[in-house]
Design a protein around this motif. Structure first.
Motif, PDB file in Angstrom:
ATOM      1  N   THR A  81       0.853  -1.185   0.000  1.00 17.01           N
ATOM      2  CA  THR A  81       0.000   0.000   0.000  1.00 17.01           C
ATOM      3  C   THR A  81       0.891   1.237   0.000  1.00 17.01           C
ATOM      4  OG1 THR A  81      -1.688  -1.179   1.250  1.00 17.01           O
ATOM      5  CG2 THR A  81      -1.822   1.226   1.237  1.00 17.01           C
ATOM      6  N   LYS A  82       0.614   2.137  -0.908  1.00 14.52           N
ATOM      7  CA  LYS A  82       1.445   3.332  -1.056  1.00 14.52           C
ATOM      8  C   LYS A  82       0.994   4.429  -0.091  1.00 14.52           C
ATOM      9  CE  LYS A  82       3.108   1.306  -4.744  1.00 14.52           C
ATOM     10  NZ  LYS A  82       3.186  -0.085  -4.374  1.00 14.52           N
ATOM     11  N   PRO A  83       1.970   5.160   0.462  1.00 13.20           N
ATOM     12  CA  PRO A  83       1.600   6.326   1.269  1.00 13.20           C
ATOM     13  C   PRO A  83       1.153   7.456   0.342  1.00 13.20           C
ATOM     14  CG  PRO A  83       3.971   6.221   1.031  1.00 13.20           C
ATOM     15  CD  PRO A  83       3.406   4.977   0.377  1.00 13.20           C
ATOM     16  N   TYR A  84       0.528   8.450   0.895  1.00 11.39           N
ATOM     17  CA  TYR A  84       0.159   9.650   0.155  1.00 11.39           C
ATOM     18  C   TYR A  84       1.404  10.533   0.150  1.00 11.39           C
ATOM     19  CZ  TYR A  84      -3.068  13.206  -1.584  1.00 11.39           C
ATOM     20  OH  TYR A  84      -3.735  14.127  -2.364  1.00 11.39           O
ATOM     21  N   ILE A  85       2.006  10.765  -1.004  1.00 12.16           N
ATOM     22  CA  ILE A  85       3.275  11.488  -1.117  1.00 12.16           C
ATOM     23  C   ILE A  85       2.980  12.916  -1.562  1.00 12.16           C
ATOM     24  CG2 ILE A  85       5.551  11.522  -2.193  1.00 12.16           C
ATOM     25  CD1 ILE A  85       5.058   8.493  -2.854  1.00 12.16           C
TER      26      ILE A  85
ATOM     27  N   GLY B 128       3.929   9.188  -8.329  1.00 13.30           N
ATOM     28  CA  GLY B 128       2.747   9.101  -7.476  1.00 13.30           C
ATOM     29  C   GLY B 128       2.541  10.268  -6.532  1.00 13.30           C
ATOM     30  N   ALA B 129       3.449  11.242  -6.537  1.00 14.59           N
ATOM     31  CA  ALA B 129       3.336  12.370  -5.602  1.00 14.59           C
ATOM     32  C   ALA B 129       2.291  13.384  -6.060  1.00 14.59           C
ATOM     33  CB  ALA B 129       4.691  13.065  -5.458  1.00 14.59           C
ATOM     34  N   LYS B 130       1.785  14.126  -5.095  1.00 15.62           N
ATOM     35  CA  LYS B 130       0.877  15.248  -5.339  1.00 15.62           C
ATOM     36  C   LYS B 130       1.674  16.527  -5.090  1.00 15.62           C
ATOM     37  CE  LYS B 130      -2.463  12.255  -5.591  1.00 15.62           C
ATOM     38  NZ  LYS B 130      -2.121  11.254  -6.543  1.00 15.62           N
ATOM     39  N   TYR B 131       1.441  17.527  -5.912  1.00 16.49           N
ATOM     40  CA  TYR B 131       2.211  18.761  -5.855  1.00 16.49           C
ATOM     41  C   TYR B 131       1.412  19.890  -5.221  1.00 16.49           C
ATOM     42  CZ  TYR B 131       4.968  22.719  -7.511  1.00 16.49           C
ATOM     43  OH  TYR B 131       5.728  23.860  -7.579  1.00 16.49           O
ATOM     44  N   ILE B 132       2.015  20.568  -4.244  1.00 15.84           N
ATOM     45  CA  ILE B 132       1.393  21.782  -3.726  1.00 15.84           C
ATOM     46  C   ILE B 132       2.257  23.016  -3.982  1.00 15.84           C
ATOM     47  CG2 ILE B 132       0.103  20.603  -1.908  1.00 15.84           C
ATOM     48  CD1 ILE B 132       2.173  22.304  -0.067  1.00 15.84           C
ATOM     49  N   GLY B 133       3.540  22.835  -4.233  1.00 13.37           N
ATOM     50  CA  GLY B 133       4.457  23.961  -4.385  1.00 13.37           C
ATOM     51  C   GLY B 133       5.150  24.262  -3.070  1.00 13.37           C
ATOM     52  N   ALA B 134       6.004  25.253  -3.109  1.00 16.65           N
ATOM     53  CA  ALA B 134       6.832  25.596  -1.944  1.00 16.65           C
ATOM     54  C   ALA B 134       5.966  25.936  -0.734  1.00 16.65           C
ATOM     55  CB  ALA B 134       7.743  26.762  -2.289  1.00 16.65           C
ATOM     56  N   ALA B 135       6.112  25.156   0.316  1.00 12.15           N
ATOM     57  CA  ALA B 135       5.277  25.301   1.518  1.00 12.15           C
ATOM     58  C   ALA B 135       5.582  26.556   2.316  1.00 12.15           C
ATOM     59  CB  ALA B 135       5.408  24.071   2.411  1.00 12.15           C
ATOM     60  N   GLU B 136       6.658  27.247   1.980  1.00 16.76           N
ATOM     61  CA  GLU B 136       6.908  28.504   2.684  1.00 16.76           C
ATOM     62  C   GLU B 136       5.993  29.618   2.151  1.00 16.76           C
ATOM     63  OE1 GLU B 136      10.905  29.938   2.241  1.00 16.76           O
ATOM     64  OE2 GLU B 136      10.917  29.574   0.097  1.00 16.76           O
ATOM     65  N   ASP B 137       5.372  29.406   1.004  1.00 13.49           N
ATOM     66  CA  ASP B 137       4.423  30.357   0.411  1.00 13.49           C
ATOM     67  C   ASP B 137       3.072  30.202   1.115  1.00 13.49           C
ATOM     68  OD1 ASP B 137       2.283  31.341  -1.210  1.00 13.49           O
ATOM     69  OD2 ASP B 137       3.574  31.250  -2.971  1.00 13.49           O
ATOM     70  N   PRO B 138       2.511  31.284   1.653  1.00 13.99           N
ATOM     71  CA  PRO B 138       1.234  31.191   2.379  1.00 13.99           C
ATOM     72  C   PRO B 138       0.109  30.527   1.578  1.00 13.99           C
ATOM     73  CG  PRO B 138       2.222  33.336   2.753  1.00 13.99           C
ATOM     74  CD  PRO B 138       3.062  32.650   1.701  1.00 13.99           C
ATOM     75  N   ALA B 139       0.026  30.773   0.283  1.00 12.25           N
ATOM     76  CA  ALA B 139      -1.029  30.146  -0.531  1.00 12.25           C
ATOM     77  C   ALA B 139      -0.844  28.634  -0.577  1.00 12.25           C
ATOM     78  CB  ALA B 139      -1.025  30.724  -1.944  1.00 12.25           C
ATOM     79  N   ASN B 140       0.395  28.188  -0.634  1.00 10.10           N
ATOM     80  CA  ASN B 140       0.663  26.748  -0.671  1.00 10.10           C
ATOM     81  C   ASN B 140       0.458  26.093   0.690  1.00 10.10           C
ATOM     82  OD1 ASN B 140       1.185  26.930  -3.397  1.00 10.10           O
ATOM     83  ND2 ASN B 140       3.380  27.171  -3.108  1.00 10.10           N
ATOM     84  N   LYS B 141       0.659  26.841   1.757  1.00 13.44           N
ATOM     85  CA  LYS B 141       0.329  26.322   3.094  1.00 13.44           C
ATOM     86  C   LYS B 141      -1.162  26.002   3.153  1.00 13.44           C
ATOM     87  CE  LYS B 141       3.787  28.937   5.635  1.00 13.44           C
ATOM     88  NZ  LYS B 141       4.037  29.920   6.684  1.00 13.44           N
TER      89      LYS B 141
END
Length: 139
Positions: free
Chosen positions: A44-48, A59-72
């Protein structure tokens, strides 16, 4: 005396940052282990989640740089309905793990939301050295 005070302040700041960005061993996941999990069809794969500007692990999901408030906010929205014990792996790899603001921010979010079973992909150098150059799966 003034130089000694400046030196001690600099040393204290450096030690504080190392303490802030050090992660317990049980929170870290070795790249080789994640690569094995991704390659094994029976596991079973983790959520990456990619929380940085680096290439995509298979299999990863992209949010972008987490230091950016919108990406948080993207990260919070992405995981808000997940069970708190869901297998999740966070990675960035833009720089050394100990220096990575993206991982630091994502870690704070996951902790504040009560997640208990997430891991941080341990890339001590960066994505290229610790993942790509080893031939691990990418999209």
């Amino acid at each position: 005396m003034k130089r000694k005070i400046i030196f001690l302040l600099g040393l204290s700041t450096m030690l504080f940052l190392i303490w802030c960005f050090s992660y317990p061993a049980d929170k870290l996941l070795a790249p080789v282990k994640l690569a094995e999990i991704i390659k094994d069809p029976k596991v079973t794969k983790p959520y990456i989640i990619n929380v940085g500007p680096t290439p995509m692990i298979k299999g990863a999901k992209y949010i972008g740089a987490a230091e950016d408030p919108a990406n948080k906010e993207k990260l919070k929205t992405m995981v808000k309905d997940f069970p708190k014990n869901k297998d999740i792996v966070l990675y960035c790899g833009c720089c050394k793990l100990e220096d990575c603001w993206n991982i630091h921010e994502a870690d704070k979010i996951m902790t504040s939301m009560g997640f208990t079973n997430y891991k941080i992909l341990n890339m001590p150098e960066d994505f290229t050295v610790d993942w790509h150059n080893k031939g691990y799966p990418i999209e």
